[in-house]
Design a protein around this motif. Sequence first.
Motif, PDB file in Angstrom:
ATOM      1  N   ARG A 118      48.014  46.380  35.346  1.00 55.34           N
ATOM      2  CA  ARG A 118      48.361  47.805  35.413  1.00 55.34           C
ATOM      3  C   ARG A 118      48.111  48.483  34.073  1.00 55.34           C
ATOM      4  NH1 ARG A 118      52.948  46.040  38.363  1.00 55.34           N
ATOM      5  NH2 ARG A 118      54.247  46.267  36.490  1.00 55.34           N
ATOM      6  N   GLN A 172      44.412  49.429  33.143  1.00 56.82           N
ATOM      7  CA  GLN A 172      43.654  50.374  33.970  1.00 56.82           C
ATOM      8  C   GLN A 172      42.849  51.335  33.092  1.00 56.82           C
ATOM      9  OE1 GLN A 172      46.168  52.345  36.811  1.00 56.82           O
ATOM     10  NE2 GLN A 172      46.717  50.451  37.872  1.00 56.82           N
ATOM     11  N   GLN A 192      50.495  40.961  36.671  1.00 57.24           N
ATOM     12  CA  GLN A 192      50.525  42.283  37.304  1.00 57.24           C
ATOM     13  C   GLN A 192      50.753  43.378  36.268  1.00 57.24           C
ATOM     14  OE1 GLN A 192      53.589  41.882  40.258  1.00 57.24           O
ATOM     15  NE2 GLN A 192      52.409  40.423  41.488  1.00 57.24           N
TER      16      GLN A 192
END
Length: 345
Positions: free
Chosen positions: A331, A334, A327
């Motif tokens: 992130r 991005q 995770q």
Amino acid sequence: MNPSPVGVILAQIGTPDAPSAKAVRPYLKRFLSDRRIIDYPPLLWQPLLRGIILRTRPRRSAKLYQEIWMEDGSPLLVHSKAQQTALQSLLGSGYQVELGLAYSEPGMPLAFRRLEASGVTRIIVLPLFPQYSSTTTASVYEAACFAALGRHSRSGKVSKRIVPALRFIEAYHDAPGYIAAMKALLLRQLHSLNDEPNYYVLSFHGIPLRYAETGDPYPQQCLVTGRLLAEAMNWESGQWQVTFQSRFGREEWVGPSTADTLKELSGRGIRRPLIFSPGLVTDCLETLHELAVEGRELFASGGGTAENLQVAPCLNNNEEWIEFLAQMVNRTAQGWLQPAETAER
């Protein structure tokens, strides 16, 4: 044409490649020569390091490594490779995950060469240190930057013309996913025990007090992690404490000391303690020997029963931990992933 993957480097400190004094000596030399680890002036420190420490400590350390060495090698390296494999599987083909150790192989330069050979031009560096410290996080940041630049110092020879884009994952000592992963690990550990512990020691690797007094946020971040984990586990205030282990040298270190605490527990009426190291996410010498072997000896020296001290394993490649790492990587990536890759996630 398929886009090149985003590179991910799992950054760790390092480990000897064999449980022998011959292998431990060069590892310790590199590690203890880093001025982020030992910041004494080289003219004072290096004669002591080379004249006394590297003549005696490698032999002692090798004996400890021999007691915990695994069939496939150093525990830290074995578990780190398992983390790498699990994270690669979860992230998929849009990423290429490599290990990058600061003071041993596979080192940062090798990790960068492997990624760049695959056409990677964007790299995320993920330190396996939840709490920031100048002695760990900053050391691997530095090693990664030099490896990316292809040089050893600002005035050194340039060996690369193309430097990849870098993103560093910052400290995640208070991240809900990290706390949840530790909670899941501890609940499984408690479920496997016949008797529930009546006290919990959260042991973090220590640093000299002087480092904290001159700006290193590490001890405070450890305290935050401890408080959040205790809240998640519903421990009462008198049921747990944070301590610091692995002291080295004569100057004052942050406290309280894990060793001193373990010797005192029995005198405080604590018969079934459990010790866990939130800051060390990969089992290594500091957990498998310092806590599990020496820790039980210390508890017994204070009147406790050695077998009653339970030692929880590190997060290693536990599913919840790897999911949390994935995770964080997603992130951080991005804007780097192609639209189709983003939609899939």
